[in-house]
Design a protein around this motif. Structure first.
Motif, short mmCIF file in Angstrom:
data_model
loop_
_atom_site.label_atom_id
_atom_site.label_comp_id
_atom_site.label_asym_id
_atom_site.label_seq_id
_atom_site.Cartn_x
_atom_site.Cartn_y
_atom_site.Cartn_z
N GLU A 58 -67.27 -85.61 -2.50
CA GLU A 58 -67.38 -84.22 -2.99
C GLU A 58 -66.63 -83.23 -2.11
N PHE A 59 -66.25 -83.66 -0.91
CA PHE A 59 -65.67 -82.73 0.05
C PHE A 59 -64.16 -82.91 0.13
N ALA A 60 -63.46 -82.31 -0.83
CA ALA A 60 -62.00 -82.31 -0.87
C ALA A 60 -61.55 -80.86 -1.00
N TYR A 61 -60.57 -80.46 -0.20
CA TYR A 61 -60.24 -79.05 -0.04
C TYR A 61 -58.85 -78.70 -0.58
N GLU A 62 -58.61 -77.39 -0.64
CA GLU A 62 -57.34 -76.84 -1.14
C GLU A 62 -57.02 -77.31 -2.56
N GLY A 63 -58.03 -77.52 -3.36
CA GLY A 63 -57.80 -77.94 -4.74
C GLY A 63 -57.40 -79.39 -4.89
N LYS A 64 -57.37 -80.13 -3.79
CA LYS A 64 -57.02 -81.55 -3.86
C LYS A 64 -58.14 -82.33 -4.54
N LYS A 65 -57.80 -83.42 -5.18
CA LYS A 65 -58.75 -84.23 -5.93
C LYS A 65 -58.97 -85.56 -5.24
N HIS A 66 -60.23 -85.96 -5.21
CA HIS A 66 -60.56 -87.29 -4.70
C HIS A 66 -60.25 -88.32 -5.78
N HIS A 67 -59.60 -89.41 -5.38
CA HIS A 67 -59.26 -90.47 -6.33
C HIS A 67 -59.98 -91.75 -5.89
N SER A 68 -60.92 -92.19 -6.71
CA SER A 68 -61.73 -93.36 -6.38
C SER A 68 -60.97 -94.66 -6.66
N VAL A 69 -61.31 -95.69 -5.90
CA VAL A 69 -60.75 -97.02 -6.19
C VAL A 69 -61.22 -97.51 -7.56
N LEU A 70 -62.35 -97.00 -8.02
CA LEU A 70 -62.86 -97.41 -9.33
C LEU A 70 -62.17 -96.67 -10.48
N ILE A 83 -56.20 -73.24 22.57
CA ILE A 83 -56.44 -73.81 23.90
C ILE A 83 -55.20 -74.57 24.35
N GLU A 84 -54.72 -74.25 25.52
CA GLU A 84 -53.51 -74.89 26.04
C GLU A 84 -53.73 -76.40 26.17
N GLY A 85 -52.77 -77.16 25.62
CA GLY A 85 -52.80 -78.61 25.75
C GLY A 85 -53.61 -79.34 24.70
N VAL A 86 -54.29 -78.61 23.82
CA VAL A 86 -55.10 -79.25 22.78
C VAL A 86 -54.31 -79.33 21.49
N LYS A 87 -54.33 -80.51 20.87
CA LYS A 87 -53.70 -80.71 19.57
C LYS A 87 -54.77 -81.16 18.59
N VAL A 88 -54.62 -80.80 17.34
CA VAL A 88 -55.63 -81.17 16.35
C VAL A 88 -54.96 -81.49 15.03
N ALA A 89 -55.43 -82.56 14.38
CA ALA A 89 -54.92 -82.93 13.05
C ALA A 89 -55.79 -82.25 12.00
N THR A 90 -55.17 -81.45 11.15
CA THR A 90 -55.92 -80.68 10.15
C THR A 90 -56.43 -81.58 9.04
N PRO A 91 -57.75 -81.63 8.83
CA PRO A 91 -58.32 -82.48 7.78
C PRO A 91 -58.30 -81.78 6.42
N HIS A 92 -58.31 -82.58 5.35
CA HIS A 92 -58.35 -82.03 3.99
C HIS A 92 -59.55 -82.55 3.21
N GLY A 93 -60.48 -83.17 3.93
CA GLY A 93 -61.70 -83.65 3.30
C GLY A 93 -62.75 -83.94 4.35
N ALA A 94 -63.96 -84.29 3.91
CA ALA A 94 -65.09 -84.55 4.80
C ALA A 94 -65.34 -83.33 5.68
N PHE A 95 -65.92 -83.52 6.87
CA PHE A 95 -66.11 -82.38 7.78
C PHE A 95 -65.95 -82.81 9.24
N TYR A 96 -64.84 -83.55 9.46
CA TYR A 96 -64.50 -84.01 10.80
C TYR A 96 -63.03 -83.73 11.08
N CYS A 97 -62.71 -83.66 12.36
CA CYS A 97 -61.30 -83.66 12.76
C CYS A 97 -61.17 -84.43 14.06
N ILE A 98 -59.98 -84.92 14.31
CA ILE A 98 -59.65 -85.57 15.57
C ILE A 98 -58.79 -84.61 16.38
#
Length: 396
Positions: A207-219, A309-324
Motif C-alpha cells: 500500500e505504500f507506494a509514492y509519487e503516483g507510482k504503482k505497486h506491481h505484484s508477482v501475482l 549533514i556533512e558526509g552523509v549520503k542517503v538513497a531516496t525511497p519510493h515505497g515502504a517507510f525505510y531508507c538506507i
C-alpha cells in the motif's frame, strides 16, 4: 553440559533488535531515545479493527481452520481482486505474521542445502528463516548509487545452480524502500520461467507506494502462476504489528497443499487477531490516502535533513517507510552502540539499525544504517539533529 545445535549457534542476531540491551541501559540512565531502528508505525490502527475485538462477545476462544477463517480468506481474496490480483479463497493460507508465511514457504519449496537468491540488502530475518530451514542464501548485491534498483538479470543468472529453488524479493523493499517497476518484475518472471524456479515476493508494504507510482505484484504476472508465491501481512498496512497475522498466497495448488501441512502442524493462527484483521479490510481508502501523505511528508523531512549533514549520503525511497543512509564512519554498529552508551544531546539520543545485518555478503554495508521514518516530523528532525551532533563528537 548438553550441546546446543549447530543450527541454533549459527542463527544470526537481529540487527534491528540486538541493540535493545543498550537502549534499556540508556533509558535507565534517564536518556530519551528516538527509535529509528524498527518499523513500528505510530499511525493509529483503524477503529474498525479495534472495535471488532472490543465489542466481541465470544464465549470460547476456539481454534480456527488451519488455513484461517474461511470468511477472512474470502474477504481477503476480494481485497486482492480489487487490485487486479486474480486469486480465490483456496489460494490463501492465513499465517501467524508474514514471518510464518516465509517459514512455511521455505519449508515447502527447499530441502536442506538448497539455495535461494535474494537481492541485498534485504530484510534481515530472511537470513534467520533460511538458517532455520537449512537453506543457503545466495546474494546479488544492489547498488546504493542506483537507489538499490534490481541488479542486472545477468547477475542473477550467474548465481543459478542445480541447488537454486527460488528468487526472493521484498517489494517495496525493507530496508531500502525501493519499489520495483513493472518491467523489473517482468524480467524476474521471465527468468524464473526459464529456469523453472519459484519467485517469492514479500509484499507487506504494497500500500505504500509514492509519487503516483504503482505497486506491481508477482501475482499480476501472466504465465508464472505455478512459480509465483506472495507473502503478505496486516502489520504495516493497518499499523497492526502486534496482531501477528499474515498470509501466503499462490495459484500453485501443490505448493498450497504442502504449505497447508505446515499450517496444520502449528494448528491455527490466533483467533482474536484474525477477527481484527478481517474487520480491518473495511478500512476506507481515505485512511490509506492520509497515511501515504503523512509518510511522504516524513520521508521528505528526513531525507532533506540528512542531506544537510556533512558526509552523509542517503538513497531516496519510493515505497515502504525505510531508507538506507551512508555515514562518515567506518563501523556503523559501533557508532549505534556508542550513541546509546556514551552520547546524548540535550538528554536525547537515537537508536538506529546497522545495515550490515541486512547483507549476506561479509563486510558489506559497514558504514550504512537503516532508518525507519515512523516518527512524527518534529521528532524526526530532533533525531537527525542528535545524529548530526553525535557525528561531530564521534569523528574526534
Amino acid at each position: 553440559m548438553p550441546a546446543i545445535s549447530s543450527k541454533g549457534l549459527s542463527m544470526p542476531e537481529s540487527p534491528i533488535r540486538k541493540l535493545v540491551p543498550y537502549a534499556e541501559a540508556a533509558t535507565e540512565k534517564g536518556k530519551d531515545i528516538f527509535y529509528l531502528n524498527i518499523g513500528q508505525p505510530d499511525i493509529k490502527t483503524p477503529d474498525c479493527a479495534l472495535d471488532a475485538v472490543k465489542n466481541n462477545d465470544l464465549e470460547i476462544i476456539s481454534y480456527s481452520h488451519s488455513a484461517g477463517f474461511a470468511s477472512y480468506r474470502e474477504k481477503l481474496a476480494g481485497y486482492y481482486q480489487k487490485g487486479g490480483i486474480p486469486v480465490n479463497t483456496e489460494d490463501i493460507i492465513i499465517t501467524t505474521g508474514g514471518s510464518e508465511a516465509l517459514l512455511f514457504t521455505m519449508g515447502s519449496i527447499a530441502d536442506m542445502g538448497d539455495e535461494v537468491i535474494i537481492p541485498e540488502p534485504f530484510y534481515a530475518n530472511y537470513n534467520g528463516f533460511a538458517t532455520s530451514s537449512g537453506v543457503n542464501v545466495v546474494p546479488v548485491t544492489a547498488s546504493f548509487e542506483d537507489g538499490f534498483a534490481l541488479p542486472p538479470i545477468s547477475e542473477f543468472e550467474k548465481k543459478i545452480t542445480d541447488k537454486t529453488k527460488a528468487i526472493i524479493i521484498c517489494n517495496p523493499g525493507n530496508p531500502t524502500g525501493y519499489l520495483y517497476t513493472k518491467e523489473e518484475i517482468e524480467q524476474l518472471a521471465a527468468l524464473v520461467k526459464k529456469h523453472d524456479l519459484f519467485l517469492v515476493a514479500d509484499e507487506v508494504y504494497r500500500e505504500f507506494a509514492y509519487e503516483g507510482k504503482k505497486h506491481h505484484s508477482v501475482l499480476n504476472e501472466v504465465g508464472i502462476e505455478e512459480n509465483a508465491i506472495m507473502i503478505d501481512s496486516v502489520s504495516k498496512r493497518y499499523s497492526m504489528c502486534g496482531a501477528r497475522i499474515g498470509c501466503v498466497v499462490s495459484k500453485n495448488k501443490e505448493f498450497i497443499a504442502t504449505a497447508m501441512k505446515f499450517a496444520q502442524a502449528r494448528l491455527s493462527p490466533p483467533t482474536f487477531a484474525q477477527i481484527a484483521s478481517e474487520a480491518a479490510l473495511d478500512t476506507p481508502q481515505s485512511y490509506f490516502d492520509d497515511v501515504i501523505e503523512e509518510y511522504v511528508d516524513r520521508r521528505d523531512t528526513l531525507i532533506n535533513a540528512l542531506h544537510k549533514i556533512e558526509g552523509v549520503k542517503v538513497a531516496t525511497p519510493h515505497g515502504a517507510f525505510y531508507c538506507i543512509a551512508e555515514l562518515p564512519v567506518e563501523d556503523a554498529e559501533d557508532f549505534a552502540k556508542w550513541l546509546l552508551e556514551d552520547f546524548d544531546y540535550e538528554g536525547e539520543t537515537v537508536m538506529i539499525a546497522p545495515a550490515s545485518g541486512f547483507y549476506s555478503t561479509p563486510n558489506s554495508g559497514l558504514n550504512q544504517v537503516r532508518i525507519a521514518y515512523v516518527l512524527k516530523k518534529e521528532n524526526l528532525l530532533k533525531a537527525v539533529k542528535v545524529i548530526e551532533e553525535a557525528l561531530k563528537v564521534y569523528k574526534k
